[in-house]
Scaffold this motif. Structure first.
Motif, PDB file in Angstrom:
ATOM      1  N   GLY A 266       5.061  -8.577  -4.583  1.00 55.25           N
ATOM      2  CA  GLY A 266       3.911  -7.718  -4.846  1.00 55.25           C
ATOM      3  C   GLY A 266       4.128  -6.840  -6.061  1.00 55.25           C
ATOM      4  N   LEU A 267       5.301  -6.235  -6.165  1.00 54.70           N
ATOM      5  CA  LEU A 267       5.613  -5.405  -7.329  1.00 54.70           C
ATOM      6  C   LEU A 267       5.676  -6.221  -8.610  1.00 54.70           C
ATOM      7  CD1 LEU A 267       8.372  -2.905  -6.120  1.00 54.70           C
ATOM      8  CD2 LEU A 267       6.219  -2.310  -7.239  1.00 54.70           C
ATOM      9  N   ARG A 268       6.310  -7.379  -8.521  1.00 48.95           N
ATOM     10  CA  ARG A 268       6.491  -8.224  -9.705  1.00 48.95           C
ATOM     11  C   ARG A 268       5.179  -8.814 -10.191  1.00 48.95           C
ATOM     12  NH1 ARG A 268      11.553 -12.193  -9.038  1.00 48.95           N
ATOM     13  NH2 ARG A 268      10.573 -12.440  -7.029  1.00 48.95           N
ATOM     14  N   SER A 269       4.444  -9.432  -9.282  1.00 51.84           N
ATOM     15  CA  SER A 269       3.293 -10.244  -9.692  1.00 51.84           C
ATOM     16  C   SER A 269       2.133  -9.422 -10.235  1.00 51.84           C
ATOM     17  CB  SER A 269       2.816 -11.117  -8.530  1.00 51.84           C
ATOM     18  OG  SER A 269       2.439 -10.331  -7.423  1.00 51.84           O
ATOM     19  N   ASN A 270       2.149  -8.116 -10.026  1.00 54.73           N
ATOM     20  CA  ASN A 270       1.056  -7.277 -10.516  1.00 54.73           C
ATOM     21  C   ASN A 270       1.410  -6.473 -11.761  1.00 54.73           C
ATOM     22  OD1 ASN A 270      -1.302  -7.360  -8.408  1.00 54.73           O
ATOM     23  ND2 ASN A 270       0.589  -7.330  -7.207  1.00 54.73           N
TER      24      ASN A 270
ATOM     25  N   LEU B 102       1.307   2.677 -10.240  1.00 55.76           N
ATOM     26  CA  LEU B 102       1.176   1.243  -9.958  1.00 55.76           C
ATOM     27  C   LEU B 102      -0.270   0.774  -9.987  1.00 55.76           C
ATOM     28  CD1 LEU B 102       3.801   0.892  -7.053  1.00 55.76           C
ATOM     29  CD2 LEU B 102       4.008   0.008  -9.382  1.00 55.76           C
ATOM     30  N   ARG B 103      -1.212   1.691  -9.929  1.00 56.01           N
ATOM     31  CA  ARG B 103      -2.629   1.294  -9.984  1.00 56.01           C
ATOM     32  C   ARG B 103      -3.044   0.868 -11.385  1.00 56.01           C
ATOM     33  NH1 ARG B 103      -3.102   6.102  -6.558  1.00 56.01           N
ATOM     34  NH2 ARG B 103      -3.569   5.431  -4.421  1.00 56.01           N
ATOM     35  N   GLY B 104      -2.266   1.219 -12.402  1.00 53.29           N
ATOM     36  CA  GLY B 104      -2.594   0.861 -13.778  1.00 53.29           C
ATOM     37  C   GLY B 104      -1.647  -0.194 -14.323  1.00 53.29           C
ATOM     38  N   ARG B 105      -1.538  -0.262 -15.652  1.00 55.34           N
ATOM     39  CA  ARG B 105      -0.637  -1.200 -16.305  1.00 55.34           C
ATOM     40  C   ARG B 105       0.776  -0.636 -16.238  1.00 55.34           C
ATOM     41  NH1 ARG B 105      -0.394  -1.841 -21.040  1.00 55.34           N
ATOM     42  NH2 ARG B 105      -0.175  -4.068 -21.369  1.00 55.34           N
ATOM     43  N   TYR B 106       1.738  -1.478 -15.840  1.00 57.02           N
ATOM     44  CA  TYR B 106       3.125  -1.025 -15.780  1.00 57.02           C
ATOM     45  C   TYR B 106       4.052  -2.191 -16.100  1.00 57.02           C
ATOM     46  CZ  TYR B 106       3.260  -3.216 -11.122  1.00 57.02           C
ATOM     47  OH  TYR B 106       3.202  -4.113 -10.073  1.00 57.02           O
ATOM     48  N   ALA B 107       5.253  -1.851 -16.532  1.00 53.17           N
ATOM     49  CA  ALA B 107       6.307  -2.841 -16.779  1.00 53.17           C
ATOM     50  C   ALA B 107       7.264  -2.832 -15.588  1.00 53.17           C
ATOM     51  CB  ALA B 107       7.043  -2.523 -18.066  1.00 53.17           C
TER      52      ALA B 107
ATOM     53  N   ALA C  77       0.823  -1.215   0.000  1.00 53.40           N
ATOM     54  CA  ALA C  77       0.000   0.000   0.000  1.00 53.40           C
ATOM     55  C   ALA C  77       0.855   1.263   0.000  1.00 53.40           C
ATOM     56  CB  ALA C  77      -0.937  -0.006   1.209  1.00 53.40           C
ATOM     57  N   ASP C  78       1.983   1.243   0.730  1.00 59.14           N
ATOM     58  CA  ASP C  78       2.802   2.446   0.800  1.00 59.14           C
ATOM     59  C   ASP C  78       3.441   2.768  -0.547  1.00 59.14           C
ATOM     60  OD1 ASP C  78       4.324   0.059   1.189  1.00 59.14           O
ATOM     61  OD2 ASP C  78       6.037   1.265   1.828  1.00 59.14           O
ATOM     62  N   LEU C  79       3.780   1.735  -1.326  1.00 66.28           N
ATOM     63  CA  LEU C  79       4.355   1.971  -2.648  1.00 66.28           C
ATOM     64  C   LEU C  79       3.302   2.523  -3.611  1.00 66.28           C
ATOM     65  CD1 LEU C  79       6.719  -1.104  -3.154  1.00 66.28           C
ATOM     66  CD2 LEU C  79       7.379   1.287  -2.852  1.00 66.28           C
ATOM     67  N   VAL C  80       2.088   2.010  -3.513  1.00 68.48           N
ATOM     68  CA  VAL C  80       1.014   2.518  -4.375  1.00 68.48           C
ATOM     69  C   VAL C  80       0.727   3.978  -4.052  1.00 68.48           C
ATOM     70  CG1 VAL C  80      -1.408   2.260  -5.005  1.00 68.48           C
ATOM     71  CG2 VAL C  80      -0.004   0.228  -4.644  1.00 68.48           C
ATOM     72  N   GLU C  81       0.748   4.308  -2.768  1.00 70.23           N
ATOM     73  CA  GLU C  81       0.511   5.700  -2.370  1.00 70.23           C
ATOM     74  C   GLU C  81       1.615   6.616  -2.887  1.00 70.23           C
ATOM     75  OE1 GLU C  81      -0.268   8.326   1.694  1.00 70.23           O
ATOM     76  OE2 GLU C  81      -0.134   6.141   1.790  1.00 70.23           O
ATOM     77  N   ALA C  82       2.861   6.118  -2.832  1.00 66.67           N
ATOM     78  CA  ALA C  82       3.990   6.924  -3.297  1.00 66.67           C
ATOM     79  C   ALA C  82       4.064   6.994  -4.816  1.00 66.67           C
ATOM     80  CB  ALA C  82       5.292   6.361  -2.738  1.00 66.67           C
TER      81      ALA C  82
END
Length: 409
Positions: free
Chosen positions: A267-271, A196-201, A187-192
């Motif tokens: 979490g970062l990788r799998s999404n 990350l809420r959309g499509r990303y590589a 959650a803290d990474l998404v807030e920062a």
């Protein structure tokens, strides 16, 4: 009467439980999978573990700490001291990497202990080493293949390389990936980082020229439709520092510091919608098989190792222009299909149970030979000698070399 288990020494990794790289993760899972087969000792690098973190035992394995670093120039001393100590008690020595293998001809003269070496991925070719260090590592590789009872390649292309270079057969054992899990984004990474809420590589790696971060960043700078997140050790080299300075504050590129917490990294990788793999040196890269196991679509740098690891099911690029074209032209609907195919392959081939079974077979004697069988590499267009003279043998993929054991006359 129950037969006493043989003693196995694992040498050359930083230590267990794993926190660092591929060899540490390999040792970690071999301890878990082989602890009922052997009494295991793992040599650990004391400088990499705080005193309160150092354990005497882990998962039934004995841990011995040496006052040397497991990487860099100190790895030579670290491995040699570990080998000499293990000769006093171990029945079998599993050496991860070739740094200390300069010692093997002398070891074989004075002991019958079984020596098995994972030769890693042509460490001598890496640009970070000076010319004298490269020559030393090349000699160590030769001695490892010649004097070990069994040598292990983690990629089929490395088998072809040792066949062409040394005329012998290496055993094959890749890495596992079923320790990674799909997890929610922190959650803290998404807030920062709202992107990350959309499509990303996404990509994670050591920031070294052989991993081609400069090409990847250049391509994503050209094609800004997909945000890119990169995790790596940017401050460990001038190469990393210069890239960070160049792309700091970029609108669609985010450079993150190393993440050692497996849950956060997963979490970062799998999404992510796309995993980009730029490694060009080495054999089977753990980060690639982990991405495959998570079912991520992969765009990979076009070298034989990555072709072999993915069985050709990824999409490949040779430069920034080709990667930018892949980003621009690959339909979004096609990416999940790529990921699904890679996941099926990883579930069949890159599990720790399957990898441990290969090591179990090799260690038990099936892969240990007094005289290794000769190998004949075959190529349809250029001879291995020509490719070797050009230092390009290991980079070739078209008509890949195939290893054949010579039939006894």
């Amino acid at each position: 009467m129950k037969q006493e288990r043989e003693q196995l020494a694992i040498i050359g990794c930083a230590g267990v439980p794993a926190r660092y790289g591929g060899f540490e993760t390999l040792a970690h899972h071999l301890v878990r999978e082989l602890r009922r087969d052997y009494r295991i000792t793992v040599y650990c690098s004391a400088p990499l573990y705080r005193e309160e973190e150092r354990r005497r035992r882990w998962r039934g394995a004995r841990l011995l700490y040496l006052p040397f670093r497991a990487n860099g120039v100190q790895s030579i001393v670290y491995d040699i001291v570990s080998i000499l100590h293990a000769l006093f008690y171990a029945d079998r020595l599993l050496i991860l990497g070739v740094s200390g293998c300069i010692l093997l001809p002398f070891v074989r003269l004075f002991t019958r202990k079984k020596i098995i070496v994972n030769i890693d991925g042509l460490e001598w070719r890496r640009n970070k080493w000076s010319k004298p260090v490269r020559k030393f590592l090349r000699l160590s590789e030769y001695l490892a293949v010649k004097w070990a009872h069994a040598d292990i390649a983690d990629n089929r292309a490395i088998q072809s390389y040792t066949a062409a270079s040394y005329g012998t057969v290496s055993d094959y054992a890749p890495y596992g990936a079923d320790h990674v899990l799909s997890r929610p984004l922190p959650a803290d990474l998404v807030e920062a980082h709202p992107a990350l809420r959309g499509r990303y590589a996404f990509t994670v790696c050591r920031i070294e020229p052989e991993n081609n971060l400069h090409l990847i960043l250049e391509a994503f700078d050209q094609e800004r439709s997909t945000p890119l997140f990169v995790v790596g050790n940017w401050d460990n080299s001038e190469y990393g520092r210069s890239l960070r300075a160049q792309y700091a504050g970029h609108a669609t590129i985010t450079l993150l510091d190393p993440i050692y917490d497996q849950d956060r990294l997963d979490g970062l990788r799998s999404n992510c919608a796309l995993y980009v793999h730029g490694h060009s040196a080495g054999g089977t890269n753990p980060s690639l098989v982990e991405a495959m196991y998570l079912g991520l679509p992969v765009f990979a740098f076009d070298v034989v190792y990555n072709r072999e690891t993915t069985h050709g099911h990824a999409r490949f690029f040779e430069d920034a222009r080709q990667l930018a074209a892949l980003l621009r032209k690959t339909p979004a609907a096609e990416l999940p299909q790529i990921g699904a195919e890679l996941k099926r392959l990883a579930y069949r081939q890159y599990t720790w149970a399957a990898v441990a079974n290969r090591y179990r077979r090799i260690l038990s004697g099936a892969g240990i030979r007094v005289n290794k069988p000769n190998a004949v590499p075959a190529v349809q267009t250029l001879s291995p000698r020509v490719l070797q003279r050009a230092n390009a043998l290991h980079l070739r993929y078209a008509d890949p070399l195939k290893v054949h054991e010579q039939k006894a006359a």
